[in-house]
Design a protein around this motif. Sequence first.
Motif, PDB file in Angstrom:
ATOM      1  N   LYS A 101     -57.499  -5.882  94.790  1.00 29.43           N
ATOM      2  CA  LYS A 101     -56.665  -6.126  95.968  1.00 29.43           C
ATOM      3  C   LYS A 101     -57.257  -7.182  96.890  1.00 29.43           C
ATOM      4  O   LYS A 101     -57.054  -7.145  98.104  1.00 29.43           O
ATOM      5  CB  LYS A 101     -56.415  -4.825  96.732  1.00 29.43           C
ATOM      6  N   GLU A 102     -57.979  -8.117  96.302  1.00 24.77           N
ATOM      7  CA  GLU A 102     -58.409  -9.285  97.063  1.00 24.77           C
ATOM      8  C   GLU A 102     -57.234 -10.230  97.291  1.00 24.77           C
ATOM      9  O   GLU A 102     -57.211 -10.977  98.282  1.00 24.77           O
ATOM     10  CB  GLU A 102     -59.517 -10.022  96.321  1.00 24.77           C
TER      11      GLU A 102
ATOM     12  N   ALA B 165     -57.152  -1.879  87.350  1.00 25.94           N
ATOM     13  CA  ALA B 165     -57.795  -1.114  88.415  1.00 25.94           C
ATOM     14  C   ALA B 165     -58.397   0.189  87.913  1.00 25.94           C
ATOM     15  O   ALA B 165     -59.288   0.752  88.558  1.00 25.94           O
ATOM     16  CB  ALA B 165     -56.785  -0.819  89.527  1.00 25.94           C
TER      17      ALA B 165
ATOM     18  N   LYS C 161     -61.845  -3.824  86.787  1.00 25.46           N
ATOM     19  CA  LYS C 161     -61.421  -3.411  88.125  1.00 25.46           C
ATOM     20  C   LYS C 161     -61.906  -4.358  89.218  1.00 25.46           C
ATOM     21  O   LYS C 161     -61.479  -4.249  90.363  1.00 25.46           O
ATOM     22  CB  LYS C 161     -61.891  -1.984  88.403  1.00 25.46           C
TER      23      LYS C 161
ATOM     24  N   LEU D  33     -56.651  -9.220  91.600  1.00 28.39           N
ATOM     25  CA  LEU D  33     -55.457  -8.415  91.856  1.00 28.39           C
ATOM     26  C   LEU D  33     -55.764  -6.921  91.764  1.00 28.39           C
ATOM     27  O   LEU D  33     -55.256  -6.129  92.567  1.00 28.39           O
ATOM     28  CB  LEU D  33     -54.354  -8.786  90.867  1.00 28.39           C
ATOM     29  N   ALA D  34     -56.592  -6.531  90.808  1.00 25.97           N
ATOM     30  CA  ALA D  34     -56.944  -5.120  90.675  1.00 25.97           C
ATOM     31  C   ALA D  34     -57.750  -4.641  91.867  1.00 25.97           C
ATOM     32  O   ALA D  34     -57.594  -3.500  92.321  1.00 25.97           O
ATOM     33  CB  ALA D  34     -57.733  -4.900  89.378  1.00 25.97           C
TER      34      ALA D  34
ATOM     35  N   ARG E 205     -52.234  -5.424  86.538  1.00 28.52           N
ATOM     36  CA  ARG E 205     -53.048  -5.161  87.725  1.00 28.52           C
ATOM     37  C   ARG E 205     -53.322  -3.666  87.928  1.00 28.52           C
ATOM     38  O   ARG E 205     -54.416  -3.284  88.377  1.00 28.52           O
ATOM     39  CB  ARG E 205     -52.384  -5.763  88.967  1.00 28.52           C
ATOM     40  N   ARG E 206     -52.368  -2.817  87.603  1.00 29.44           N
ATOM     41  CA  ARG E 206     -52.579  -1.373  87.781  1.00 29.44           C
ATOM     42  C   ARG E 206     -53.497  -0.826  86.689  1.00 29.44           C
ATOM     43  O   ARG E 206     -54.332   0.053  86.942  1.00 29.44           O
ATOM     44  CB  ARG E 206     -51.241  -0.642  87.785  1.00 29.44           C
TER      45      ARG E 206
ATOM     46  N   ARG F 141     -52.819 -10.543  97.039  1.00 28.65           N
ATOM     47  CA  ARG F 141     -51.547  -9.842  96.896  1.00 28.65           C
ATOM     48  C   ARG F 141     -50.729 -10.497  95.790  1.00 28.65           C
ATOM     49  O   ARG F 141     -51.005 -11.623  95.377  1.00 28.65           O
ATOM     50  CB  ARG F 141     -50.779  -9.877  98.216  1.00 28.65           C
ATOM     51  N   LEU F 142     -49.706  -9.779  95.357  1.00 31.53           N
ATOM     52  CA  LEU F 142     -48.897 -10.272  94.251  1.00 31.53           C
ATOM     53  C   LEU F 142     -48.201 -11.580  94.617  1.00 31.53           C
ATOM     54  O   LEU F 142     -48.090 -12.489  93.787  1.00 31.53           O
ATOM     55  CB  LEU F 142     -47.871  -9.216  93.850  1.00 31.53           C
TER      56      LEU F 142
ATOM     57  N   PRO G  55     -62.987  -2.359 102.431  1.00 25.80           N
ATOM     58  CA  PRO G  55     -61.943  -3.227 101.852  1.00 25.80           C
ATOM     59  C   PRO G  55     -62.119  -4.694 102.185  1.00 25.80           C
ATOM     60  O   PRO G  55     -61.835  -5.551 101.372  1.00 25.80           O
ATOM     61  CB  PRO G  55     -60.656  -2.656 102.460  1.00 25.80           C
TER      62      PRO G  55
END
Length: 285
Positions: free
Chosen positions: A139-140, A126, A132, A136-137, A122-123, A142-143, A25
């Motif tokens: 997860k680099e 992904a 992807k 945001l997708a 974003r979902r 955050r919202l 991650p």
Amino acid sequence: MCTRAHRLIMLDVRWITYCLPKLKPNKLTILSQHAFLSTYNGQERVSLARRFVLASPLRVQPYLRLSRVDAPIGTWLLFWPCAWGLGIGSSGVPSLDILGLFGLGAFLMRGAGCTINDMWDRRIDAAVSRTKTRPLAAKELRLRQATAWLGLQLSLSFLILLQLPAPCLFLGLTSLGLVVVYPLAKRVTNWPQAVLGLTFNTGILIGYTAAVGGELGYIAAPSFTPAILTMYGGAIAWTLLYDTIYAHQVNKIIHYTIYTSSNCVFNGVVQRITNISLKLRILEI
């Protein structure tokens, strides 16, 4: 034989398929850098815009990619209608200072639009191989970080808008509603490209109003000639065509199961145009 775009995207798909599961991650920032590389006859090339992003600090890169700084074609597609409106309103070549304001505004608002789009999607992004790797997708970011970045872009855009005649302020704030709604159009209508056309080409109306602002006065409501309204309608049709062709090209290269509505599914004429354009690209290469 396949097109250069086809080779690029298939390269990204293979890389994502085999390398993504092995990434940790905290190393996701490296993920998108591979997508910056394009290949042609075995040679890797990086565009000037992508070099700029890659040369930026690692903490800044996700924000730049969220605004698609690495792919400036969207900024041009937003700026050209502004320049057309300025040209008609000034009956000639507009001044460089007003062109500069609209150029910077197009850059900022295109980035803001991409940020809003990725926040909504974003979902979905992904789950799609082509998207992807977006910050945001992946997860680099955050919202809340994307929200702060969006606020900065909109604030700078608003400062530019304040430099224009007052009627432009009304048009600019109205177009912001379209920017926010466009990502949702893909979920509720078969004509999202039409909504994109309404959004992207508002610059024609704003540019024209800015050019004739002295004649309208600073408290007058915007008014448009039949010529400028005709150009606005033609530009919407232009956007509808090029974005539908783009959707066909993407769907031909990568097939995914996420449901989104699009008029290109029902438009056989555009399908034939796309096939011809792909064949022409093959002949060029």
